[in-house]
Scaffold this active site. Sequence first.
Site, PDB file in Angstrom:
ATOM      1  N   HIS A   1       0.844  -1.203   0.000  1.00 47.11           N
ATOM      2  CA  HIS A   1       0.000   0.000   0.000  1.00 47.11           C
ATOM      3  C   HIS A   1       0.875   1.247   0.000  1.00 47.11           C
ATOM      4  O   HIS A   1       2.063   1.190   0.328  1.00 47.11           O
ATOM      5  CB  HIS A   1      -0.897   0.032   1.249  1.00 47.11           C
ATOM      6  CG  HIS A   1      -2.110  -0.833   1.137  1.00 47.11           C
ATOM      7  ND1 HIS A   1      -2.083  -2.179   1.440  1.00 47.11           N
ATOM      8  CD2 HIS A   1      -3.390  -0.569   0.751  1.00 47.11           C
ATOM      9  CE1 HIS A   1      -3.285  -2.691   1.250  1.00 47.11           C
ATOM     10  NE2 HIS A   1      -4.103  -1.742   0.833  1.00 47.11           N
TER      11      HIS A   1
ATOM     12  N   LYS B   1      -0.386   4.743   4.694  1.00 46.28           N
ATOM     13  CA  LYS B   1      -1.229   3.766   5.416  1.00 46.28           C
ATOM     14  C   LYS B   1      -0.671   3.526   6.818  1.00 46.28           C
ATOM     15  O   LYS B   1       0.528   3.353   6.993  1.00 46.28           O
ATOM     16  CB  LYS B   1      -1.315   2.454   4.630  1.00 46.28           C
ATOM     17  CG  LYS B   1      -2.271   1.456   5.256  1.00 46.28           C
ATOM     18  CD  LYS B   1      -2.695   0.373   4.301  1.00 46.28           C
ATOM     19  CE  LYS B   1      -3.609  -0.640   4.989  1.00 46.28           C
ATOM     20  NZ  LYS B   1      -4.875  -0.024   5.443  1.00 46.28           N
TER      21      LYS B   1
HETATM   22  P1  NAD Z   1      -7.344   9.185   5.318  1.00 40.02           P
HETATM   23  O1  NAD Z   1      -6.407   9.422   6.457  1.00 40.02           O
HETATM   24  O2  NAD Z   1      -7.059   9.837   3.992  1.00 40.02           O
HETATM   25  O3  NAD Z   1      -8.837   9.636   5.744  1.00 40.02           O
HETATM   26  C1  NAD Z   1      -9.399   9.416   7.002  1.00 40.02           C
HETATM   27  C2  NAD Z   1     -10.247  10.641   7.326  1.00 40.02           C
HETATM   28  O4  NAD Z   1     -10.999  10.385   8.520  1.00 40.02           O
HETATM   29  C3  NAD Z   1      -9.383  11.885   7.592  1.00 40.02           C
HETATM   30  O5  NAD Z   1      -9.832  12.964   6.777  1.00 40.02           O
HETATM   31  C4  NAD Z   1      -9.597  12.166   9.078  1.00 40.02           C
HETATM   32  O6  NAD Z   1      -9.544  13.543   9.411  1.00 40.02           O
HETATM   33  C5  NAD Z   1     -10.994  11.575   9.275  1.00 40.02           C
HETATM   34  N1  NAD Z   1     -11.269  11.324  10.696  1.00 40.02           N
HETATM   35  C6  NAD Z   1     -10.487  10.695  11.605  1.00 40.02           C
HETATM   36  N2  NAD Z   1     -11.052  10.750  12.826  1.00 40.02           N
HETATM   37  C7  NAD Z   1     -12.231  11.409  12.670  1.00 40.02           C
HETATM   38  C8  NAD Z   1     -13.261  11.819  13.566  1.00 40.02           C
HETATM   39  N3  NAD Z   1     -13.166  11.560  14.885  1.00 40.02           N
HETATM   40  N4  NAD Z   1     -14.326  12.506  13.075  1.00 40.02           N
HETATM   41  C9  NAD Z   1     -14.421  12.787  11.752  1.00 40.02           C
HETATM   42  N5  NAD Z   1     -13.456  12.459  10.854  1.00 40.02           N
HETATM   43  C10 NAD Z   1     -12.378  11.786  11.317  1.00 40.02           C
HETATM   44  O7  NAD Z   1      -7.445   7.614   5.173  1.00 40.02           O
HETATM   45  P2  NAD Z   1      -8.069   6.759   3.954  1.00 40.02           P
HETATM   46  O8  NAD Z   1      -6.987   6.322   3.030  1.00 40.02           O
HETATM   47  O9  NAD Z   1      -9.269   7.453   3.405  1.00 40.02           O
HETATM   48  O10 NAD Z   1      -8.527   5.471   4.746  1.00 40.02           O
HETATM   49  C11 NAD Z   1      -9.444   5.549   5.836  1.00 40.02           C
HETATM   50  C12 NAD Z   1      -9.687   4.151   6.407  1.00 40.02           C
HETATM   51  O11 NAD Z   1     -10.347   3.343   5.422  1.00 40.02           O
HETATM   52  C13 NAD Z   1      -8.397   3.388   6.776  1.00 40.02           C
HETATM   53  O12 NAD Z   1      -8.663   2.607   7.926  1.00 40.02           O
HETATM   54  C14 NAD Z   1      -8.166   2.498   5.559  1.00 40.02           C
HETATM   55  O13 NAD Z   1      -7.405   1.359   5.830  1.00 40.02           O
HETATM   56  C15 NAD Z   1      -9.593   2.141   5.225  1.00 40.02           C
HETATM   57  N6  NAD Z   1      -9.844   1.669   3.847  1.00 40.02           N
HETATM   58  C16 NAD Z   1     -10.731   0.648   3.727  1.00 40.02           C
HETATM   59  C17 NAD Z   1     -11.083   0.192   2.486  1.00 40.02           C
HETATM   60  C18 NAD Z   1     -12.144  -0.881   2.385  1.00 40.02           C
HETATM   61  O14 NAD Z   1     -12.534  -1.256   1.263  1.00 40.02           O
HETATM   62  N7  NAD Z   1     -12.643  -1.381   3.521  1.00 40.02           N
HETATM   63  C19 NAD Z   1     -10.514   0.759   1.335  1.00 40.02           C
HETATM   64  C20 NAD Z   1      -9.613   1.818   1.480  1.00 40.02           C
HETATM   65  C21 NAD Z   1      -9.294   2.280   2.757  1.00 40.02           C
END
Ligand code: NAD
Length: 272
Positions: free
Chosen positions: A159, A163
């Site tokens: 990744h 991450k």
């Molecule tokens: P990222 O860091 O770009 O985005 C996460 C967002 O959540 C940030 O903007 C952050 O400010 C916000 N956030 C955190 N705490 C918060 C709160 N208390 N209130 C409101 N907003 C809050 O990360 P990303 O790449 O978008 O990934 C996010 C999550 O999704 C990770 O855990 C990643 O592993 C997961 N993910 C899952 C899949 C899937 O298919 N299940 C796919 C991609 C990513």
Amino acid sequence: MDAMKLVIVGAAGRMGRTLVRVVAETPGVRVSAAVERTGSIALGSDCGELAGAGHAGITITEDLDAALAGADGVIDFTAPAFSVALAALAARRGLVHVIGTTGLGPANEAAIGEAARGGARVVKSGNMSLGVNLLAVLVEQAARALGPDLFDIEILEMHHRHKVDAPSGTALLLGEAAATGRGVDLSEASVRVRDGHTGAREAGTIGFATLRGGSVIGEHSVVLAGEGERIELVHRAEDRAIFARGAVRAALWANAQAPGLYSMRDVLGLAR
Ligand code: NAD
């Protein structure tokens, strides 16, 4: 019928922005509110403009309660502590809660299970794409057919450099599928790290290897290695929209279900 009203939490994140775009182009759903954490520089911005989807007329807020009021569901790709807190709020309001957040520990999983029993319709998956969920079915079948004596199973993932959790939620999902195929408990069979003089590989274990770097959206290989032959089952994510489209599909599906905890396999009709 009215479009399903969805709250996007973490709306300024990589997945949050992708979700805003995908919801805008999907019939039957609309963004009703967009939420970010206190202190985020995105607060006050228009969620559509931030996502590159044009003006949406929805300002990113930190007021979660106001955002959830009147919504049908919430799509959550954020961080474990927040997803757990949100699950309790979703349960109280009887909302659909689609959880893509990864890195959840056993206590987080238990709290989310509790929320699902308390009235939320939760769909949770470490990977929301059709391709990976189909891959998990194939891995389970392969693990069952080949058995632990003749074939070793190793799961390799790569990744992007931002991450924060390892192994990825998808690697663990594929590990669970392999463990199910073999009829073993992943927590007892998995080898997460190898370093130094480890000794020979223990038969029956399921190994994980993690690579991080650059902008890779997500690559996973499940290697089944036998004497003189090797099978590799591979998935390469080329666009975050595959996860967002899966999450929206999950929200629409869950809107017609009874409260409970569901997986993407249930949504896609791939359940055992
Ligand atoms: P990222 O860091 O770009 O985005 C996460 C967002 O959540 C940030 O903007 C952050 O400010 C916000 N956030 C955190 N705490 C918060 C709160 N208390 N209130 C409101 N907003 C809050 O990360 P990303 O790449 O978008 O990934 C996010 C999550 O999704 C990770 O855990 C990643 O592993 C997961 N993910 C899952 C899949 C899937 O298919 N299940 C796919 C991609 C990513």
